[in-house]
Design a protein around this motif. Structure first.
Motif, short mmCIF file in Angstrom:
data_model
loop_
_atom_site.label_atom_id
_atom_site.label_comp_id
_atom_site.label_asym_id
_atom_site.label_seq_id
_atom_site.Cartn_x
_atom_site.Cartn_y
_atom_site.Cartn_z
N LEU A 1 24.71 -67.89 -27.89
CA LEU A 1 25.89 -68.89 -28.32
C LEU A 1 26.26 -69.57 -26.67
N THR B 1 24.30 -69.86 -24.24
CA THR B 1 23.44 -70.81 -24.03
C THR B 1 23.36 -72.23 -24.70
N GLY B 2 23.83 -72.29 -25.85
CA GLY B 2 24.01 -73.27 -26.68
C GLY B 2 25.22 -74.11 -26.23
N SER C 1 32.17 -78.05 -24.23
CA SER C 1 31.11 -77.03 -23.78
C SER C 1 31.80 -76.26 -22.84
#
Length: 300
Positions: free
Chosen positions: A125, A127-128, A292
């Protein structure tokens, strides 16, 4: 809030102030190389005083270090010089907020370099969330007035400078994290201060000699610009100390991911201080990067 998150946000704020001063100096008094030197030249005295003051105040002796410390420190210091040079040159190609956002490709690149060199790992998650930020960066890669195919837009000078700065900042972050981990002390602030002291002195001396060879007279202009540049040194020292301390506590890619709040700070700086305008496309990219950052904190 965990200390490394607070430190990352503080580092981003100080770094925004420092880049504002560097942009100001690079637009008139100094070349890109001179503005880069000013950051290290005026940080060095403050960092030396801080490091030895903390060392004496804590009552701890000078800790030992492994030989790899010097390798990490030199590589990290050189990479930071090149990264800063690229960012200052980028300011001439795009506006302040977009220039800072291009630099944020360092997050993805740091995750890759950190895994290869130090074995740092990030959850799926997490990384996403980092990839989401990278999509935001891609939205900012379209240079105004440049037509043609998408690959031409991605291959513009501004984009390449941004990607290069991100790559060099990624290498420097891993070098600095590696250097702090090689110091034999349980105190993260002491490790960060000593590593920062060594690296900044190497950078100030090395870049001064380079500019005396390649750009005669530029070192003198850096000294002449001291009334503005000294503030760059203070903000640079504060930001670097926050980054270094955060690196001792957490994976460098996650530290940089939270540090992407810098794009929000730079947006305010661009509008309020430089009179620049942010387009809808750029606003969408900045919004994705902000999302992000929130996701990284939640899902790391």
């Amino acid at each position: 809030m965990e200390p490394w998150i607070t430190l990352s946000i503080a580092a981003a704020a100080f770094q925004t102030l420092r880049f504002m001063l560097q942009k100001h100096l690079s637009m008139g008094a100094l070349s890109a190389g001179g503005a880069t030197l000013a950051r290290f030249f005026y940080s060095a005295p403050f960092i030396v005083v801080l490091a030895f003051g903390y060392l004496n105040g804590s009552g701890a002796g000078v800790p030992g270090h492994a030989p790899m410390f010097w390798i990490y420190a030199v590589i990290g210091g050189l990479a930071q010089i090149l990264a800063t040079w690229c960012v200052v040159a980028l300011f001439a190609a795009r506006n302040f907020a977009v220039g800072i956002t291009f630099k944020k490709t360092e997050v993805v690149q740091t995750a890759i370099v950190g895994f290869v060199i130090l074995g740092d790992r990030i959850t799926l998650l997490g990384t996403g969330a980092i990839v989401l930020g990278f999509v935001g960066v891609l939205l900012l890669s379209d240079t105004p007035g440049l037509g043609g195919a998408w690959w031409r837009r991605l291959g513009s000078r501004a984009t390449l400078l941004g990607l290069a700065s991100g790559a060099f900042f990624a290498i420097s972050a891993i070098g600095y994290r590696g250097a702090t981990l090689e110091i034999a002390s349980a105190d993260p602030v002491l490790r960060a201060a000593l590593a920062l002291c060594v690296v900044t002195l190497l950078q100030a001396v090395g870049l001064s000699f380079w500019l005396m060879w390649r750009e005669p007279g530029q070192v003198g202009r850096v000294i002449a610009a001291r009334r503005t540049a000294v503030w760059m040194g203070l903000t640079g020292m504060a930001g670097s100390l926050c980054w270094f301390t955060a690196f001792t506590l957490q994976n460098a890619a996650l530290v940089f991911a939270v540090g992407q709040v810098e794009v929000i700070f730079s947006l305010f700086a661009a509008v309020l201080f430089f009179g620049e305008r942010i387009t809808l496309r750029e606003g969408m990219g900045i919004a994705l990067i902000t999302l992000s950052v929130v996701a990284v904190v939640a899902f790391r």
